[in-house]
Design an enzyme around this catalytic site. Structure first.
Site, PDB file in Angstrom:
ATOM      1  N   ASP A  39      39.044  -4.310  38.081  1.00  0.00           N
ATOM      2  CA  ASP A  39      39.800  -3.038  37.646  1.00  0.00           C
ATOM      3  C   ASP A  39      41.232  -3.174  37.420  1.00  0.00           C
ATOM      4  O   ASP A  39      42.194  -2.285  37.809  1.00  0.00           O
ATOM      5  CB  ASP A  39      39.515  -2.110  38.472  1.00  0.00           C
ATOM      6  CG  ASP A  39      39.707  -2.201  39.844  1.00  0.00           C
ATOM      7  OD1 ASP A  39      39.900  -3.571  40.249  1.00  0.00           O
ATOM      8  OD2 ASP A  39      39.321  -1.462  40.840  1.00  0.00           O
ATOM      9  N   HIS A 243      52.128 -25.743  22.905  1.00  0.00           N
ATOM     10  CA  HIS A 243      52.226 -24.961  23.621  1.00  0.00           C
ATOM     11  C   HIS A 243      51.240 -24.973  25.111  1.00  0.00           C
ATOM     12  O   HIS A 243      50.450 -24.283  25.615  1.00  0.00           O
ATOM     13  CB  HIS A 243      51.383 -23.647  23.244  1.00  0.00           C
ATOM     14  CG  HIS A 243      51.996 -22.843  21.895  1.00  0.00           C
ATOM     15  ND1 HIS A 243      51.756 -22.154  20.959  1.00  0.00           N
ATOM     16  CD2 HIS A 243      53.640 -23.197  21.828  1.00  0.00           C
ATOM     17  CE1 HIS A 243      52.757 -21.784  20.191  1.00  0.00           C
ATOM     18  NE2 HIS A 243      53.643 -22.391  20.366  1.00  0.00           N
ATOM     19  N   ASP A 260      60.337 -24.615  28.003  1.00  0.00           N
ATOM     20  CA  ASP A 260      60.447 -23.365  26.699  1.00  0.00           C
ATOM     21  C   ASP A 260      60.297 -22.198  27.415  1.00  0.00           C
ATOM     22  O   ASP A 260      59.274 -21.931  27.869  1.00  0.00           O
ATOM     23  CB  ASP A 260      59.679 -23.716  25.851  1.00  0.00           C
ATOM     24  CG  ASP A 260      59.775 -22.885  24.416  1.00  0.00           C
ATOM     25  OD1 ASP A 260      60.480 -21.877  24.510  1.00  0.00           O
ATOM     26  OD2 ASP A 260      58.961 -23.241  23.523  1.00  0.00           O
ATOM     27  N   ASP A 271      64.913 -17.309  23.705  1.00  0.00           N
ATOM     28  CA  ASP A 271      63.706 -18.292  23.489  1.00  0.00           C
ATOM     29  C   ASP A 271      64.523 -19.454  23.189  1.00  0.00           C
ATOM     30  O   ASP A 271      64.992 -19.895  22.314  1.00  0.00           O
ATOM     31  CB  ASP A 271      62.904 -18.038  21.826  1.00  0.00           C
ATOM     32  CG  ASP A 271      61.692 -19.020  21.862  1.00  0.00           C
ATOM     33  OD1 ASP A 271      61.639 -19.738  22.609  1.00  0.00           O
ATOM     34  OD2 ASP A 271      61.225 -18.914  20.671  1.00  0.00           O
ATOM     35  N   HIS A 350      55.841 -28.536  13.848  1.00  0.00           N
ATOM     36  CA  HIS A 350      56.181 -27.190  13.398  1.00  0.00           C
ATOM     37  C   HIS A 350      57.162 -26.819  12.663  1.00  0.00           C
ATOM     38  O   HIS A 350      58.068 -27.718  12.238  1.00  0.00           O
ATOM     39  CB  HIS A 350      56.121 -26.571  14.958  1.00  0.00           C
ATOM     40  CG  HIS A 350      57.134 -27.085  15.709  1.00  0.00           C
ATOM     41  ND1 HIS A 350      58.526 -26.796  15.631  1.00  0.00           N
ATOM     42  CD2 HIS A 350      57.235 -28.093  16.699  1.00  0.00           C
ATOM     43  CE1 HIS A 350      59.367 -27.456  16.564  1.00  0.00           C
ATOM     44  NE2 HIS A 350      58.477 -28.202  17.412  1.00  0.00           N
ATOM     45  N   HIS A 354      62.120 -19.308  13.773  1.00  0.00           N
ATOM     46  CA  HIS A 354      61.662 -18.074  13.453  1.00  0.00           C
ATOM     47  C   HIS A 354      62.969 -16.802  13.642  1.00  0.00           C
ATOM     48  O   HIS A 354      63.538 -17.283  14.489  1.00  0.00           O
ATOM     49  CB  HIS A 354      60.269 -17.913  14.184  1.00  0.00           C
ATOM     50  CG  HIS A 354      60.554 -18.299  15.691  1.00  0.00           C
ATOM     51  ND1 HIS A 354      60.962 -17.325  16.507  1.00  0.00           N
ATOM     52  CD2 HIS A 354      60.247 -19.228  16.505  1.00  0.00           C
ATOM     53  CE1 HIS A 354      60.868 -17.852  17.658  1.00  0.00           C
ATOM     54  NE2 HIS A 354      60.663 -19.053  17.704  1.00  0.00           N
ATOM     55  N   HIS A 361      58.384 -14.169  18.409  1.00  0.00           N
ATOM     56  CA  HIS A 361      58.417 -14.469  17.036  1.00  0.00           C
ATOM     57  C   HIS A 361      58.524 -13.028  16.004  1.00  0.00           C
ATOM     58  O   HIS A 361      57.409 -12.470  15.726  1.00  0.00           O
ATOM     59  CB  HIS A 361      56.966 -15.238  16.548  1.00  0.00           C
ATOM     60  CG  HIS A 361      56.598 -16.416  17.154  1.00  0.00           C
ATOM     61  ND1 HIS A 361      55.523 -17.034  17.624  1.00  0.00           N
ATOM     62  CD2 HIS A 361      57.676 -17.339  17.662  1.00  0.00           C
ATOM     63  CE1 HIS A 361      55.772 -18.148  18.102  1.00  0.00           C
ATOM     64  NE2 HIS A 361      57.105 -18.386  18.369  1.00  0.00           N
ATOM     65  N   GLU A 385      64.841 -24.923  16.100  1.00  0.00           N
ATOM     66  CA  GLU A 385      64.125 -25.757  17.266  1.00  0.00           C
ATOM     67  C   GLU A 385      63.343 -26.752  16.866  1.00  0.00           C
ATOM     68  O   GLU A 385      62.363 -27.044  17.155  1.00  0.00           O
ATOM     69  CB  GLU A 385      63.020 -24.704  18.106  1.00  0.00           C
ATOM     70  CG  GLU A 385      62.226 -23.833  17.076  1.00  0.00           C
ATOM     71  CD  GLU A 385      61.167 -22.952  17.888  1.00  0.00           C
ATOM     72  OE1 GLU A 385      60.430 -23.402  18.598  1.00  0.00           O
ATOM     73  OE2 GLU A 385      61.244 -21.915  17.610  1.00  0.00           O
ATOM     74  N   TYR A 389      57.367 -35.276  18.838  1.00  0.00           N
ATOM     75  CA  TYR A 389      56.245 -35.435  19.967  1.00  0.00           C
ATOM     76  C   TYR A 389      55.508 -36.623  19.700  1.00  0.00           C
ATOM     77  O   TYR A 389      54.723 -36.812  18.737  1.00  0.00           O
ATOM     78  CB  TYR A 389      55.682 -34.226  19.918  1.00  0.00           C
ATOM     79  CG  TYR A 389      56.210 -33.022  19.874  1.00  0.00           C
ATOM     80  CD1 TYR A 389      56.901 -32.411  20.934  1.00  0.00           C
ATOM     81  CD2 TYR A 389      56.772 -32.401  18.445  1.00  0.00           C
ATOM     82  CE1 TYR A 389      57.669 -31.052  20.893  1.00  0.00           C
ATOM     83  CE2 TYR A 389      57.389 -31.214  18.549  1.00  0.00           C
ATOM     84  CZ  TYR A 389      57.782 -30.587  19.579  1.00  0.00           C
ATOM     85  OH  TYR A 389      58.689 -29.626  19.571  1.00  0.00           O
ATOM     86  N   ARG A 407      61.914 -31.122  22.534  1.00  0.00           N
ATOM     87  CA  ARG A 407      62.296 -29.946  21.472  1.00  0.00           C
ATOM     88  C   ARG A 407      63.677 -29.525  22.153  1.00  0.00           C
ATOM     89  O   ARG A 407      63.847 -29.460  23.510  1.00  0.00           O
ATOM     90  CB  ARG A 407      61.256 -29.057  21.456  1.00  0.00           C
ATOM     91  CG  ARG A 407      61.614 -27.792  20.776  1.00  0.00           C
ATOM     92  CD  ARG A 407      60.499 -26.910  20.336  1.00  0.00           C
ATOM     93  NE  ARG A 407      59.763 -26.146  21.660  1.00  0.00           N
ATOM     94  CZ  ARG A 407      58.872 -26.635  22.081  1.00  0.00           C
ATOM     95  NH1 ARG A 407      58.000 -27.625  21.457  1.00  0.00           N
ATOM     96  NH2 ARG A 407      58.092 -26.015  23.131  1.00  0.00           N
ATOM     97  N   GLU A 409      65.903 -26.032  21.519  1.00  0.00           N
ATOM     98  CA  GLU A 409      65.733 -24.818  20.811  1.00  0.00           C
ATOM     99  C   GLU A 409      67.096 -23.897  21.250  1.00  0.00           C
ATOM    100  O   GLU A 409      67.105 -23.459  22.453  1.00  0.00           O
ATOM    101  CB  GLU A 409      64.489 -24.173  21.176  1.00  0.00           C
ATOM    102  CG  GLU A 409      64.415 -22.803  20.577  1.00  0.00           C
ATOM    103  CD  GLU A 409      63.073 -22.150  20.724  1.00  0.00           C
ATOM    104  OE1 GLU A 409      62.286 -22.455  21.624  1.00  0.00           O
ATOM    105  OE2 GLU A 409      62.678 -21.263  19.915  1.00  0.00           O
TER     106      GLU A 409
HETATM  107  N1  GLY Z   1      58.421 -20.358  22.529  1.00  0.00           N
HETATM  108  C1  GLY Z   1      57.651 -20.166  21.431  1.00  0.00           C
HETATM  109  C2  GLY Z   1      58.658 -20.889  20.349  1.00  0.00           C
HETATM  110  O1  GLY Z   1      59.483 -21.655  20.488  1.00  0.00           O
HETATM  111  O2  GLY Z   1      58.335 -20.419  19.029  1.00  0.00           O
HETATM  112 MN    MN Z   2      60.883 -20.612  19.173  1.00  0.00          MN
HETATM  113 MN    MN Z   3      60.602 -21.439  22.145  1.00  0.00          MN
END
Ligand code: GLY
Ligand code: MN
Ligand code: MN
Length: 441
Positions: A39, A243, A260, A271, A350, A354, A361, A385, A389, A407, A409
């Site tokens: 619950d 991820h 991240d 982000d 990727h 964004h 996003h 970003e 990899y 990465r 970003e």
């Molecule tokens: N943290 C998700 C992205 O970088 O898009």
């Molecule tokens: Mn991002």
């Molecule tokens: Mn990110």
């Protein structure tokens, strides 16, 4: 500053309703509560569109906008006040609160939705409703629509078109007002502070989860309700899992760790990604790849200004990264062929960024028309970003680069003349990073 004034929401509703046009009606629903265990529920977070238009944070809410209605252009369905439940869960606005504090001209209990919604849809030609988000709400809206249609014989008009509101509303959300930029700036600053703290508290032997705790501690102290998305802390080869959120491994000397993480403050999220050496010094191969990713990122940021096509940013990152990989024997050249055949995608899988805002996003289209990328304009906020990899078993990659995932970003605001890097508080120059790592343990 972080609590938008009530008139901010009223102004958004007014602008949205102007764009809807008369003879239209719009329906927005809150997200459902989701059980985590027995619950207990996951933390509730309001649907972003509903929050953007009302600032209302409770579940079981439906907003109906009826432009031009002489009595109640803004109608809300809300939970009823309940003394017992409020002892357990905290205060509820109720119908009175919805009218007094959230700008509803009329409010009903959510239990009355089935009975009242048909008459609110009646006489309108277009229904703005985002089908497909919440199945239960879809059923109720369709049921209401069917009931109005059934009364057509008695001279009532039912909406003939169902229109996705996102084309209008998400276009508004894409362009941040100065007040939204202030909030977003604060969210990104808190996010950057979390990264600094994580760098300071990194040392071999600590767990990825401990860095997550450090980052999120700073977020909470800085006013974040929660992270804007699940924090990623990937050490060693885990950095190659885009991820990775298990955050369950102990970090070892000689590895990199990729974090991240972004704080959500006042409903807007940062982000940021940074990657740094666990023991405070990059190895030669790590530094080579880091410098390449950093250069690609800097070149993309440098070209960010009004008028630049969105797709040009990704193309630039791909060009720099691909050239760097060909130069190092990671990818077969020549560069134009590697780009044309997309072989770079084995190691850069990727896209380069964004939109950023109430959702990590964030909403807003990336194209003006099919195949026609839109251009950057002042008030847009987006991430840059790039990353590379190389998993430990990456075929064809020289041994010295295997197991490296990087990465970097940042969060970028487009200004009238260029851009502003909102996340500059998180260091990314190798010497700055090396000077910080491990200084607080
Ligand atoms: N943290 C998700 C992205 O970088 O898009
Ligand atoms: Mn991002
Ligand atoms: Mn990110």
């Amino acid at each position: 500053m972080l609590e938008p004034a009530k008139d901010v929401f009223a102004d958004r509703r007014r602008r949205f309703m102007e764009r809807m046009g008369d003879r239209s009606v719009a329906v927005f629903c809150s997200a459902p509560e989701v059980v985590r265990s027995n619950d207990s529920h996951f933390d509730f977070r309001q649907n972003s569109d509903l929050w953007y238009l009302t600032g209302f944070e409770e579940p079981d809410t439906v907003l109906v906008l009826i432009p031009g209605h002489d009595k109640h252009p803004v109608v809300m369905f809300v939970r009823k006040r309940d003394k017992d439940r409020e002892v357990w869960d905290g205060p509820r606005a109720g119908v009175e609160g919805a009218k007094e504090r959230y700008g509803a001209n009329e409010a009903f209990l959510v239990e009355e939705l089935d009975a009242k919604l048909p008459e609110l849809l009646e006489g309108r030609d277009r229904l703005f409703y985002g089908l497909g988000l919440y199945a239960d709400r879809d059923r109720r809206v369709i049921h209401a629509l069917t009931r109005v249609r059934a009364s057509a014989r008695r001279g009532k008009r039912a909406p003939r078109e169902i229109v996705d509101p996102s084309y209008v509303l998400h276009e508004m959300r894409l362009f941040k007002t100065p007040a939204e930029v202030d909030t977003l700036r604060r969210a990104v600053e808190v996010s950057a502070d979390g990264h600094v703290r994580a760098m300071q508290t990194t040392r071999p032997g600590r767990g990825e989860w401990e860095l997550q705790a450090e980052v999120e501690y700073v977020f909470k102290r800085g006013g974040a309700k929660a992270p804007g998305y699940t924090t990623i802390v990937g050490s060693g080869a885990n950095a190659c899992i885009l991820h990775y959120v298990q955050n369950s491994r102990q970090m070892e000397a000689g590895e990199l760790v990729l974090v991240d993480a972004g704080a959500e403050v006042g409903y807007y999220t940062g982000d940021i990604t940074r990657t740094w050496p666990v023991s405070g010094t990059f190895t030669g191969p790590q530094r080579e790849i880091y410098d390449l990713v950093l250069r690609s990122q800097q070149e993309v940021i440098a070209m960010s200004k009004p008028g630049v096509p969105w797709t040009a940013l990704h193309e630039k990152a791909v060009e720099v990264l691909t050239q760097g990989m060909v130069d190092r024997g990671i990818l077969a050249g020549p560069v134009p062929k590697a780009i044309e055949e997309k072989t770079f995608r084995a190691w850069y899988m990727h896209s380069t960024g964004h939109w950023l805002g109430i959702d990590v996003h964030d909403v807003g289209s990336y194209y003006d028309a099919p195949e026609e990328a839109r251009t950057l304009q002042p008030g847009m906020v987006f991430t840059v970003e790039p990353g590379l990899y190389f998993a430990p078993d990456a075929p064809g990659v020289p041994e010295r680069y295997k197991g490296i995932g990087i990465r970097i970003e940042d969060d970028i605001l487009v200004t009238a003349t260029g851009h502003d890097v909102l996340s500059k508080g998180a260091p990314k120059e190798p010497h700055e990073i090396e000077a910080l790592v491990g200084t607080a343990v």
